[in-house]
Design a protein around this motif. Structure first.
Motif, PDB file in Angstrom:
ATOM      1  N   ALA A 123      49.258  33.400  29.783  1.00  0.00           N
ATOM      2  CA  ALA A 123      50.321  32.385  29.847  1.00  0.00           C
ATOM      3  C   ALA A 123      51.544  32.829  29.060  1.00  0.00           C
ATOM      4  N   GLU A 268      41.720  31.503  33.931  1.00  0.00           N
ATOM      5  CA  GLU A 268      42.236  30.269  34.522  1.00  0.00           C
ATOM      6  C   GLU A 268      42.085  29.085  33.576  1.00  0.00           C
ATOM      7  N   ASN A 271      44.679  29.460  30.842  1.00  0.00           N
ATOM      8  CA  ASN A 271      46.014  29.182  31.369  1.00  0.00           C
ATOM      9  C   ASN A 271      46.259  27.677  31.484  1.00  0.00           C
ATOM     10  N   GLN A 272      45.281  26.958  32.012  1.00  0.00           N
ATOM     11  CA  GLN A 272      45.427  25.510  32.155  1.00  0.00           C
ATOM     12  C   GLN A 272      45.594  24.830  30.807  1.00  0.00           C
ATOM     13  N   ASN A 275      49.034  25.748  29.203  1.00  0.00           N
ATOM     14  CA  ASN A 275      50.104  24.996  29.854  1.00  0.00           C
ATOM     15  C   ASN A 275      50.141  23.559  29.359  1.00  0.00           C
ATOM     16  N   GLY A 298      53.147  27.805  34.105  1.00  0.00           N
ATOM     17  CA  GLY A 298      53.153  28.910  35.053  1.00  0.00           C
ATOM     18  C   GLY A 298      51.762  29.482  35.237  1.00  0.00           C
ATOM     19  N   THR A 299      51.653  30.434  36.120  1.00  0.00           N
ATOM     20  CA  THR A 299      50.365  31.052  36.434  1.00  0.00           C
ATOM     21  C   THR A 299      50.213  32.383  35.711  1.00  0.00           C
TER      22      THR A 299
END
Length: 326
Positions: A123, A268, A271-272, A275, A298-299
């Motif tokens: 991230a 993932e 990242n979640q 964010n 963002g991804t």
């Protein structure tokens, strides 16, 4: 005797798949223990401050502590290479920066890692634009006045930095190139001593990312911001673009990466959660006080594309500076 039965083949396949099944189960239950966040810089700087903010709030969301591990030295290379010796399981993360992950591949012949291949982007966190600062007692109250004097007196003015190849050095070199001025670089052993001498008037100017508190306290004057838009923490300070020095964009950026090979499900999840952390009002306020522009959600792929583009961009920035560190 060379032909195995179907049952034997199935048994062998089951045995071969055990490590994969174990890895999958481990990533599904991630995290089950504390996570280490390697900060490849000493305590007290912007990278460390950002890392500690993110570690605290990410740990709260994950339900496991995220412990900051400062590994300073060699422009961030020591901590970065130490991080890559950890297993690629998501229990060791790295605070990646524009210095370590974009500039250093061009500054060092052998930085100890491959910036394009060794990391799994997680991230993008924030960027902090360099701010052109002068001492409070400086005769320059505007960028125009400073540039006018610099052009009339080549080699008269100087700028401090945290060392050869530092973000301050590269930003100063960019200013020389973009504004067409001849100013002298004075490298220090760290940005702290450089800022101290700047406030004392021992150097004329500095393009820094970590002196926001000194500007807000009135110890330094900010003349311009090296970003495309004004910084919320300094709303009255114009950008270089506004003042006629176009393309003077120099920001230190920060993000979190894992080691290449880390399970996609772990990437993932991180990242979640990161964010979500960046949307917390307390976090946005803390980063804003540092002069940071907080990244929008963002991804991992988007952050990876950004880092790849930055590696390409810094090749030219380092070339213009003439800096090498081997």
């Amino acid at each position: 005797m060379f032909h195995r039965t179907i049952a034997q083949r199935l048994a062998l396949c089951a045995l071969a798949c055990l490590p994969l099944a174990s890895a999958s189960a481990a990533s599904d239950n991630y995290p089950e223990r504390a996570i280490k966040l390697v900060v490849p810089w000493p305590p007290g700087g912007a990278t460390d401050a950002l890392g500690r903010i993110m570690a605290q709030h990410l740990g709260q969301r994950l339900g496991q502590p995220v412990v900051v591990d400062n590994r300073a030295g060699a422009g961030g290379n020591i901590g970065t290479t130490a991080f890559l010796r950890e297993p690629a399981d998501g229990y060791a993360l790295l605070m990646a920066t524009s210095s370590t992950n974009a500039a250093n591949p061009h500054l060092y012949r052998t930085p100890g890692f491959d910036a394009r291949q060794d990391f799994a982007p997680v991230a993008f966190i924030a960027e902090i634009p360099n701010v052109l600062e002068v001492p409070q007692a400086s005769p320059y109250d505007s960028l125009h006045a400073l540039l006018e004097d610099a052009r009339a007196n080549p080699g008269k003015l100087n700028y401090g930095s945290g060392g050869i190849g530092s973000s301050q050095h590269l930003a100063g070199s960019m200013l020389r190139h973009r504004a067409g001025i001849d100013i002298v670089h004075i490298p220090y052993k760290g940005s702290g001593p450089a800022v101290s001498d700047l406030m004392a008037g021992q150097v004329d100017m500095m393009l820094d990312t970590g002196s926001m508190a000194h500007v807000q306290a009135g110890a330094l004057k900010a003349l311009a911001v090296a970003s495309r838009e004004r910084v919320p923490a300094l709303p009255d300070v114009p950008t270089f673009d506004e003042l006629g020095v176009e393309g003077m964009h120099a920001s230190a950026w920060y993000g979190i990466v894992a080691a290449a090979g880390t399970p996609a499900s772990v990437i993932e999840r991180l990242n979640q959660e990161l964010n979500a952390v960046l949307q917390e009002p307390q976090v946005r306020e803390a980063l804003g006080k540092m002069g940071a522009i907080v990244a929008e959600p963002g991804t991992p792929a988007g952050f990876g594309a950004f880092m790849a583009a930055e590696i390409d961009r810094y090749e030219e920035i380092v070339r213009v500076s003439g800096a090498t560190l081997d």
